[in-house]
Design a protein around this motif. Structure first.
Motif: not given
Ligand SMILES: [Zn+2]
Ligand SMILES: [Zn+2]
Length: 178
Positions: A63-68, A131-133, A135-137, A147-149
């Protein structure tokens, strides 16, 4: 795979295998997913022991650390170990020198278990802050929206962490007014 050191007595022993690891067996949560690890290895005899070289490749999803959201990563890992038999350790000086150059694997009974080495490498290579990317928001700290979309309906978060205290003050004033 259990590899007998004797297999490399006369010439290097090469092998390929796929090792399926259960995340639970590595004390990882069910949100972590691992493909089987493909192993391309060779064991070569030296005067003082054996050298094991291997190329490990697998994909892991954590899971992404910021957005899961699931963050997938392909890992390719070239490795080299010095293999020594527990009862035939090289003399201290030589051993220390080699340990700096290579990892050392000690085996007892002349048999090496590649599964144990692979499991250890997979654990060592799990990211601590995936991180999923880049610059993950992340998630909105107020409403939890990803907040990515795009932005959520909340006010934009303060651009600088130094303003966070001010924002908190402002939001508690808002609450008072409500
Ligand atoms: Zn993410
Ligand atoms: Zn929000």
């Amino acid at each position: 795979m259990k590899i007998h050191l004797d297999s490399a007595r006369d010439e290097p022993f090469r092998w390929q295998e796929e090792i399926a690891l259960e995340p639970a067996a590595l004390e990882l949560g069910p949100e972590v997913k691992l493909t089987p690890v493909s192993v391309d290895g060779s064991l070569t005899r030296l005067d003082t022991g054996y050298v094991l070289t291997a190329r490990l490749a697998w994909r892991q999803t954590v899971p992404c650390d910021r957005c899961l959201a699931p963050a997938e990563e392909a890992i390719v890992l070239p490795l080299e170990w010095l293999v020594v038999e527990g009862r035939e350790r090289p003399v201290a000086g030589e051993r220390e020198l080699r340990e700096e150059e290579l990892g050392v694997v000690e085996v007892d009974g002349g048999v090496l278990d590649s599964g144990l080495l692979v499991a250890e490498q997979v654990q060592l290579n799990l990211p601590t802050h995936p991180l999923c990317r880049p610059d993950c928001a992340g998630l909105c700290p107020r409403c939890g929206t990803n907040l990515n979309p795009g932005p959520c309906g909340c006010a934009a978060p303060p651009p600088d962490p130094r303003w966070a205290a001010l924002a908190a003050l402002r939001s508690s004033n808002d609450d008072d007014r409500d």
